[in-house]
Design an enzyme around this catalytic site. Structure first.
Site, PDB file in Angstrom:
ATOM      1  N   TRP A  45       0.811  -1.231   0.000  1.00  0.00           N
ATOM      2  CA  TRP A  45       0.000   0.000   0.000  1.00  0.00           C
ATOM      3  C   TRP A  45       0.842   1.278   0.000  1.00  0.00           C
ATOM      4  O   TRP A  45       1.865   1.349   0.695  1.00  0.00           O
ATOM      5  CB  TRP A  45      -0.886   0.014   1.247  1.00  0.00           C
ATOM      6  CG  TRP A  45      -1.567   1.319   1.471  1.00  0.00           C
ATOM      7  CD1 TRP A  45      -1.145   2.338   2.297  1.00  0.00           C
ATOM      8  CD2 TRP A  45      -2.770   1.786   0.864  1.00  0.00           C
ATOM      9  NE1 TRP A  45      -2.034   3.383   2.232  1.00  0.00           N
ATOM     10  CE2 TRP A  45      -3.039   3.072   1.363  1.00  0.00           C
ATOM     11  CE3 TRP A  45      -3.662   1.229  -0.070  1.00  0.00           C
ATOM     12  CZ2 TRP A  45      -4.149   3.820   0.975  1.00  0.00           C
ATOM     13  CZ3 TRP A  45      -4.774   1.972  -0.454  1.00  0.00           C
ATOM     14  CH2 TRP A  45      -4.999   3.246   0.067  1.00  0.00           C
ATOM     15  N   ASP A  48      -0.134   9.244   0.444  1.00  0.00           N
ATOM     16  CA  ASP A  48       0.526  10.519   0.137  1.00  0.00           C
ATOM     17  C   ASP A  48       2.030  10.467  -0.180  1.00  0.00           C
ATOM     18  O   ASP A  48       2.784   9.800   0.532  1.00  0.00           O
ATOM     19  CB  ASP A  48       0.416  11.464   1.341  1.00  0.00           C
ATOM     20  CG  ASP A  48      -0.942  11.472   1.966  1.00  0.00           C
ATOM     21  OD1 ASP A  48      -1.870  10.875   1.413  1.00  0.00           O
ATOM     22  OD2 ASP A  48      -1.073  12.086   3.038  1.00  0.00           O
ATOM     23  N   GLN A  66       3.766   7.529   2.094  1.00  0.00           N
ATOM     24  CA  GLN A  66       3.014   6.804   3.113  1.00  0.00           C
ATOM     25  C   GLN A  66       2.909   5.351   2.671  1.00  0.00           C
ATOM     26  O   GLN A  66       2.402   5.059   1.587  1.00  0.00           O
ATOM     27  CB  GLN A  66       1.610   7.413   3.253  1.00  0.00           C
ATOM     28  CG  GLN A  66       1.592   8.719   4.001  1.00  0.00           C
ATOM     29  CD  GLN A  66       1.872   8.509   5.479  1.00  0.00           C
ATOM     30  OE1 GLN A  66       0.982   8.173   6.239  1.00  0.00           O
ATOM     31  NE2 GLN A  66       3.114   8.701   5.898  1.00  0.00           N
ATOM     32  N   TRP A  74      -4.602   0.405   3.718  1.00  0.00           N
ATOM     33  CA  TRP A  74      -3.979   1.294   4.698  1.00  0.00           C
ATOM     34  C   TRP A  74      -3.734   0.524   5.994  1.00  0.00           C
ATOM     35  O   TRP A  74      -4.554  -0.314   6.385  1.00  0.00           O
ATOM     36  CB  TRP A  74      -4.923   2.485   4.935  1.00  0.00           C
ATOM     37  CG  TRP A  74      -4.295   3.598   5.697  1.00  0.00           C
ATOM     38  CD1 TRP A  74      -3.507   4.581   5.200  1.00  0.00           C
ATOM     39  CD2 TRP A  74      -4.402   3.842   7.098  1.00  0.00           C
ATOM     40  NE1 TRP A  74      -3.107   5.424   6.208  1.00  0.00           N
ATOM     41  CE2 TRP A  74      -3.645   4.999   7.385  1.00  0.00           C
ATOM     42  CE3 TRP A  74      -5.046   3.193   8.151  1.00  0.00           C
ATOM     43  CZ2 TRP A  74      -3.531   5.532   8.663  1.00  0.00           C
ATOM     44  CZ3 TRP A  74      -4.933   3.725   9.435  1.00  0.00           C
ATOM     45  CH2 TRP A  74      -4.184   4.878   9.679  1.00  0.00           C
ATOM     46  N   SER A 107       2.124  11.672   7.331  1.00  0.00           N
ATOM     47  CA  SER A 107       2.723  12.536   6.309  1.00  0.00           C
ATOM     48  C   SER A 107       3.556  13.677   6.894  1.00  0.00           C
ATOM     49  O   SER A 107       3.355  14.105   8.024  1.00  0.00           O
ATOM     50  CB  SER A 107       1.622  13.111   5.419  1.00  0.00           C
ATOM     51  OG  SER A 107       1.151  12.094   4.584  1.00  0.00           O
ATOM     52  N   ARG A 168      -1.841  17.387  12.048  1.00  0.00           N
ATOM     53  CA  ARG A 168      -0.861  16.598  11.291  1.00  0.00           C
ATOM     54  C   ARG A 168      -0.390  17.227   9.978  1.00  0.00           C
ATOM     55  O   ARG A 168      -0.878  18.241   9.539  1.00  0.00           O
ATOM     56  CB  ARG A 168      -1.448  15.228  10.990  1.00  0.00           C
ATOM     57  CG  ARG A 168      -2.736  15.215  10.195  1.00  0.00           C
ATOM     58  CD  ARG A 168      -3.115  13.758   9.920  1.00  0.00           C
ATOM     59  NE  ARG A 168      -4.325  13.630   9.147  1.00  0.00           N
ATOM     60  CZ  ARG A 168      -5.532  13.439   9.667  1.00  0.00           C
ATOM     61  NH1 ARG A 168      -5.684  13.391  10.971  1.00  0.00           N
ATOM     62  NH2 ARG A 168      -6.579  13.315   8.878  1.00  0.00           N
ATOM     63  N   TRP A 315      -9.765   8.669  -1.397  1.00  0.00           N
ATOM     64  CA  TRP A 315     -10.061   7.839  -0.222  1.00  0.00           C
ATOM     65  C   TRP A 315     -11.402   7.113  -0.329  1.00  0.00           C
ATOM     66  O   TRP A 315     -11.656   6.162   0.403  1.00  0.00           O
ATOM     67  CB  TRP A 315     -10.023   8.678   1.062  1.00  0.00           C
ATOM     68  CG  TRP A 315      -8.621   8.904   1.536  1.00  0.00           C
ATOM     69  CD1 TRP A 315      -7.944  10.082   1.588  1.00  0.00           C
ATOM     70  CD2 TRP A 315      -7.717   7.906   2.036  1.00  0.00           C
ATOM     71  NE1 TRP A 315      -6.670   9.879   2.070  1.00  0.00           N
ATOM     72  CE2 TRP A 315      -6.512   8.560   2.354  1.00  0.00           C
ATOM     73  CE3 TRP A 315      -7.801   6.528   2.230  1.00  0.00           C
ATOM     74  CZ2 TRP A 315      -5.399   7.881   2.857  1.00  0.00           C
ATOM     75  CZ3 TRP A 315      -6.696   5.855   2.736  1.00  0.00           C
ATOM     76  CH2 TRP A 315      -5.513   6.524   3.041  1.00  0.00           C
TER      77      TRP A 315
HETATM   78  C1  FRU Z   1      -3.948  12.111   3.789  1.00  0.00           C
HETATM   79  C2  FRU Z   1      -3.664  11.500   5.149  1.00  0.00           C
HETATM   80  C3  FRU Z   1      -2.831  12.431   5.989  1.00  0.00           C
HETATM   81  C4  FRU Z   1      -2.162  11.504   6.948  1.00  0.00           C
HETATM   82  C5  FRU Z   1      -1.923  10.292   6.101  1.00  0.00           C
HETATM   83  C6  FRU Z   1      -2.037   9.003   6.850  1.00  0.00           C
HETATM   84  O1  FRU Z   1      -4.198  11.197   2.783  1.00  0.00           O
HETATM   85  O2  FRU Z   1      -4.873  11.173   5.788  1.00  0.00           O
HETATM   86  O3  FRU Z   1      -3.560  13.457   6.609  1.00  0.00           O
HETATM   87  O4  FRU Z   1      -0.974  12.031   7.473  1.00  0.00           O
HETATM   88  O5  FRU Z   1      -2.879  10.314   5.070  1.00  0.00           O
HETATM   89  O6  FRU Z   1      -1.666   7.930   6.061  1.00  0.00           O
END
Ligand code: FRU
Length: 485
Positions: A45, A48, A66, A74, A107, A168, A315
Site C-alpha cells: 500500500w 501521500d 506513506q 492502509w 505525512s 498533522r 479515499w
Molecule cells: C492524507 C492522510 C494524511 C495523513 C496520512 C495518513 O491522505 O490522511 O492526513 O498524514 O494520510 O496515512
C-alpha cells in the site's frame, strides 16, 4: 481409492504445468494495471507523497511516501523511499522511517539544512513528520547525513505535541521574510502556522481557514507556496502566496481533492486576497478530476521551479481498486504557476513538467496502451473525444465551448463495480477563452491525466478497462498520438 488419488494428483500436476505454460505469472511488476511511467510502490500500500526534495549536487529527486509494507490496504504507516534522476523512472530503496512508541509515521516534509540550524550537520536532510497514536498526533523530526537514504530519529521527539485529534502533516519551508523555518500544519479544519530557528522548538504564529473555502471534511496536507515573477504568467508587482489544502471528503466530485487559497504572507499571517464580485467564498481546486490528492512540491526544486506530485487516488475507493500486488500511484510531475483568467482573477495553473513532457516518443497511428495524445480543438465548436476498446468500454471527453467546460466521463470506462463512488463525470471550467484549445492526454494502464496545454486546468482520473483502449475518435479537432520513450 489409492488409484483415484493418484489419478487426481496426476491431473493436478498437469493442471499446474499447464498454468505455468500458459498463464502469465503475476508478480509485482507485470499486472495489467501496473502503471508504466507513474511511480507505484513495488508491492503493498501507498498513499501521500512525503518529504520530497531535490538533491542538486547529484541531480537526484527523492520521494518518500506513506507506506504499509504489510498489505495492500492502509495500515501501520511507514515512509517508503524512491529516487529518480528523470522524474519518470524510480529506484526503490529500503524504508526510511518505522513506527515507534510515539506512534506510526504519517505525512510530512523534508528540508536540506544547509546552514546546520538544527545541529545535525551542514546539509543534513531533516524530515519533519506526524507520529500518530491512539490518543493523539504529534510532530517529530529525524535527520539524514547520507543524503536521504537513512534517517536517525531525534532523541527529543516529539518536537510539537498535539492538543487536538487531527493535528498533522507538517510542511516546512525557510521563510525569508521572518528569517526562520515555518511550518504549515493541518488542524481539523484549519491550518496553523508555527515558526522555528532550529527545527526543534516551534512557536505558534497564526491560524487560517475558519469559514473560508470548502469544509466538507477534514483538512490535510497543507503547503504554502511563494510565487514570484519567475513562476507566474501574470504581471506581478509583488510576490503572491498560495496555500494548498487537501480536503477529505468534500471534493467537487466527491471524496478527496486539493483546494487552494491565493493571498499574502507577512512572515506570520496568511491573508487571502479578496475574490472578485460574485465569487466571494468560492472554492478553488488544483485539479478537476477525482484522483489527485495530497499534492506537495519538491523542496529545493531547480531554478526556482515549483515541481509538484500528488497521490493519484481518492479515499472513497483507494483501498478497493482492482490492482493486485500494490495499491496506488502518483501523478506525473507538474510545474505550478500563477495565471489570470479572462476576468483578471488569479488562479493556480499546472502543466506537465518538462521532465514529464520528455516522455513523448515517436508519433504513431495506433493508440498505445501507455502514451501521450495531443489534441488541437477548434474553439468555435464543441469537441467530442472518445477513447474505447473492442469490448465497448470507453472514456468520453467533451469540450463545450458555450458552457466553457472540459469534461471526462468514465461511467462506461471498464470496471467500476468495486465502488459506487467510482463511476463519475468530472468537469473543469476552461478559465481562458482561446481560438484553439490544445489539450494533452497522458494515458497509462489505469489513469488518464488531461491538461490544458497552457496549464489553465488539469483533470486526473483513474480508469480500469478490461483491455487497453485501442481506438481514439475525435470530432471537432485533430489528434496526434505519441508512443512513450
Ligand atoms: C492524507 C492522510 C494524511 C495523513 C496520512 C495518513 O491522505 O490522511 O492526513 O498524514 O494520510 O496515512
Amino acid at each position: 481409492m489409492r488409484h483415484l488419488s493418484l489419478a487426481f494428483c496426476a491431473i493436478m500436476l498437469l493442471f499446474v504445468a499447464g498454468c505455468t505454460d500458459r498463464t502469465p505469472v503475476s508478480h509485482p511488476t507485470d499486472e495489467p494495471f501496473r502503471s508504466v511511467y507513474h511511480h507505484t510502490p513495488e508491492a503493498n500500500w501507498m498513499n501521500d507523497p512525503n518529504g520530497m526534495f531535490y538533491d542538486e549536487a547529484n541531480g537526484v529527486w527523492h520521494l518518500y511516501y506513506q507506506h504499509n509494507p504489510f498489505g495492500c490496504t492502509w495500515g501501520p504507516m511507514h515512509w517508503g523511499h524512491v529516487t529518480s534522476t528523470d522524474l519518470l523512472t524510480w529506484e526503490e530503496h529500503p524504508i526510511v522511517l518505522y513506527p515507534d512508541s510515539i506512534g506510526t509515521i504519517f505525512s510530512g516534509s523534508a528540508v536540506i539544512d544547509k546552514n546546520n540550524t538544527a545541529g545535525f550537520g551542514e546539509n543534513a536532510i531533516v524530515a519533519i513528520f506526524t507520529q500518530s497514536e491512539r490518543i493523539g498526533q504529534h510532530q517529530s523530526i529525524a535527520y539524514s547525513t547520507d543524503g536521504g537514504y537513512t534517517f536517525t530519529k531525534y532523541e527529543g521527539n516529539p518536537v510539537l505535541m498535539g492538543d487536538i485529534a487531527d493535528f498533522r502533516d507538517p510542511k516546512v519551508f525557510w521563510d525569508e521574510q521572518s528569517n526562520q523555518w515555518t511550518m504549515a500544519l493541518a488542524c481539523q479544519q484549519e491550518i496553523r502556522f508555527y515558526g522555528s530557528s532550529n527545527l526543534k522548538e516551534w512557536t505558534y504564529l497564526s491560524s487560517f481557514g475558519k469559514d473560508l473555502g470548502a469544509h466538507g471534511g477534514v483538512w490535510e496536507c497543507p503547503e504554502l507556496l511563494k510565487f514570484t515573477m519567475h513562476n507566474s504568467q501574470c504581471t506581478m508587482t509583488e510576490d503572491k502566496y498560495v496555500l494548498l489544502v487537501s480536503i477529505n471528503p468534500g471534493g467537487p466530485f466527491g471524496g478527496s481533492a486539493t483546494q487552494y487559497f491565493i493571498g499574502d504572507w507577512d512572515g506570520k499571517v496568511f491573508t487571502p486576497a479578496p475574490q472578485g464580485e460574485g465569487r466571494e467564498g468560492a472554492s478553488l481546486w488544483l485539479d478537476y478530476g477525482k484522483d489527485n490528492y495530497s499534492t506537495f512540491t519538491f523542496h529545493n526544486s531547480p531554478d526556482g521551479r515549483l515541481v509538484a506530485m500528488g497521490w493519484m487516488s481518492n479515499w472513497q475507493y483507494a483501498e478497493v481498486v482492482p490492482t493486485v500486488a500494490f495499491r496506488s500511484q502518483n501523478t506525473i510531475a507538474r510545474d505550478l504557476f500563477l495565471f489570470t483568467d479572462d476576468e483578471g482573477e488569479y488562479h493556480l495553473g499546472s502543466v506537465p513538467s518538462p521532465e514529464s513532457l520528455a516522455l513523448r516518443g515517436e508519433e504513431t497511428r495506433y493508440l498505445p496502451d501507455a502514451g501521450i495524445v495531443e489534441l488541437e480543438l477548434d474553439g468555435k465548436q464543441d469537441a467530442l473525444i472518445t477513447l474505447s476498446n473492442d469490448k465497448g468500454e470507453k472514456v468520453v471527453m467533451n469540450l463545450d465551448v458555450h458552457r466553457r467546460t472540459f469534461s471526462m466521463d468514465r461511467t462506461a470506462s471498464g470496471d467500476c463495480s468495486f465502488s459506487h463512488d467510482f463511476a463519475a463525470r468530472t468537469v473543469a471550467p476552461l478559465f481562458v477563452k482561446r481560438d484553439t484549445y490544445h489539450v494533452l492526454l497522458f494515458i497509462d494502464h489505469c489513469s488518464i491525466e488531461a491538461f490544458d496545454a497552457e496549464g489553465a486546468w488539469a483533470m486526473t482520473n483513474l480508469v480500469f478497462p478490461s483491455e487497453p483502449y485501442n481506438h481514439l475518435d475525435v470530432q471537432g479537432g485533430e489528434a496526434k498520438i505519441y508512443n512513450i520513450r
